[in-house]
Motif scaffolding. Structure first.
Motif, PDB file in Angstrom:
ATOM      1  N   MET A   1     -29.175 -41.245 -47.180  1.00 57.37           N
ATOM      2  CA  MET A   1     -30.200 -40.880 -48.152  1.00 57.37           C
ATOM      3  C   MET A   1     -30.441 -39.380 -48.131  1.00 57.37           C
ATOM      4  N   ASN A   2     -30.511 -38.782 -46.953  1.00 57.86           N
ATOM      5  CA  ASN A   2     -30.733 -37.337 -46.858  1.00 57.86           C
ATOM      6  C   ASN A   2     -29.550 -36.557 -47.409  1.00 57.86           C
ATOM      7  N   ALA A   3     -28.343 -37.087 -47.231  1.00 61.45           N
ATOM      8  CA  ALA A   3     -27.151 -36.410 -47.749  1.00 61.45           C
ATOM      9  C   ALA A   3     -27.166 -36.402 -49.274  1.00 61.45           C
ATOM     10  N   LYS A   4     -27.593 -37.508 -49.871  1.00 63.01           N
ATOM     11  CA  LYS A   4     -27.695 -37.550 -51.334  1.00 63.01           C
ATOM     12  C   LYS A   4     -28.721 -36.542 -51.833  1.00 63.01           C
ATOM     13  N   ARG A   5     -29.856 -36.512 -51.171  1.00 65.71           N
ATOM     14  CA  ARG A   5     -30.922 -35.588 -51.570  1.00 65.71           C
ATOM     15  C   ARG A   5     -30.438 -34.143 -51.441  1.00 65.71           C
ATOM     16  N   ALA A   6     -29.745 -33.828 -50.345  1.00 66.56           N
ATOM     17  CA  ALA A   6     -29.235 -32.471 -50.151  1.00 66.56           C
ATOM     18  C   ALA A   6     -28.196 -32.137 -51.212  1.00 66.56           C
ATOM     19  N   GLY A   7     -27.365 -33.088 -51.565  1.00 70.49           N
ATOM     20  CA  GLY A   7     -26.366 -32.862 -52.608  1.00 70.49           C
ATOM     21  C   GLY A   7     -26.997 -32.623 -53.961  1.00 70.49           C
ATOM     22  N   VAL A   8     -28.017 -33.395 -54.285  1.00 71.83           N
ATOM     23  CA  VAL A   8     -28.705 -33.229 -55.571  1.00 71.83           C
ATOM     24  C   VAL A   8     -29.413 -31.881 -55.626  1.00 71.83           C
ATOM     25  N   VAL A   9     -30.064 -31.502 -54.552  1.00 71.24           N
ATOM     26  CA  VAL A   9     -30.760 -30.214 -54.514  1.00 71.24           C
ATOM     27  C   VAL A   9     -29.755 -29.077 -54.622  1.00 71.24           C
ATOM     28  N   SER A  10     -28.643 -29.179 -53.907  1.00 65.61           N
ATOM     29  CA  SER A  10     -27.618 -28.132 -53.961  1.00 65.61           C
ATOM     30  C   SER A  10     -27.003 -28.037 -55.349  1.00 65.61           C
ATOM     31  N   ALA A  11     -26.710 -29.180 -55.958  1.00 67.12           N
ATOM     32  CA  ALA A  11     -26.138 -29.178 -57.300  1.00 67.12           C
ATOM     33  C   ALA A  11     -27.134 -28.608 -58.310  1.00 67.12           C
ATOM     34  N   GLY A  12     -28.385 -28.967 -58.177  1.00 67.07           N
ATOM     35  CA  GLY A  12     -29.405 -28.429 -59.081  1.00 67.07           C
ATOM     36  C   GLY A  12     -29.568 -26.928 -58.925  1.00 67.07           C
ATOM     37  N   THR A  13     -29.545 -26.460 -57.696  1.00 66.77           N
ATOM     38  CA  THR A  13     -29.654 -25.021 -57.452  1.00 66.77           C
ATOM     39  C   THR A  13     -28.455 -24.290 -58.027  1.00 66.77           C
ATOM     40  N   LEU A  14     -27.259 -24.833 -57.812  1.00 65.11           N
ATOM     41  CA  LEU A  14     -26.050 -24.216 -58.345  1.00 65.11           C
ATOM     42  C   LEU A  14     -26.083 -24.191 -59.875  1.00 65.11           C
ATOM     43  N   LEU A  15     -26.528 -25.285 -60.473  1.00 63.05           N
ATOM     44  CA  LEU A  15     -26.618 -25.342 -61.931  1.00 63.05           C
ATOM     45  C   LEU A  15     -27.595 -24.300 -62.466  1.00 63.05           C
ATOM     46  N   MET A  16     -28.738 -24.152 -61.807  1.00 66.56           N
ATOM     47  CA  MET A  16     -29.712 -23.151 -62.244  1.00 66.56           C
ATOM     48  C   MET A  16     -29.154 -21.741 -62.084  1.00 66.56           C
ATOM     49  N   LEU A  17     -28.421 -21.478 -61.023  1.00 69.04           N
ATOM     50  CA  LEU A  17     -27.810 -20.162 -60.835  1.00 69.04           C
ATOM     51  C   LEU A  17     -26.755 -19.895 -61.897  1.00 69.04           C
TER      52      LEU A  17
END
Length: 84
Positions: free
Chosen positions: A1-17
């Motif tokens: 569950m934490n890995a999914k959350r970290a992946g979503v946060v990382s993908a969202g941050t990358l998308l915003m950048l």
């Protein structure tokens, strides 16, 4: 569950950048027409002297208008006011 959350946060941050990457572009935009730069004297006058002068003008007006006021709260309270 934490890995999914970290992946979503990382993908969202990358998308915003990636979406904000034009803000970091070195090429000029169509309507971008910067004017000439400010000299040191102009910069000091605009960002140092002008705010100090504006502060002094506002403080002076406040002191002068408070002196002519009949409001007891605006006067010096250390000494009693003399009656007129």
């Amino acid at each position: 569950m934490n890995a999914k959350r970290a992946g979503v946060v990382s993908a969202g941050t990358l998308l915003m950048l990636l979406m904000s990457s034009p803000a970091f572009a070195l090429t000029r935009d169509d309507g971008d027409d910067p004017g000439p730069g400010l000299s040191v004297i102009n910069t000091l006058g605009l960002y140092v002297a002008a705010p100090i002068v504006l502060f002094l003008v506002i403080a002076g007006l406040t002191m002068v208008l408070a002196r002519n006021s009949d409001n007891a709260r605006t006067h010096d309270t250390h000494y009693p006011r003399t009656s007129r």
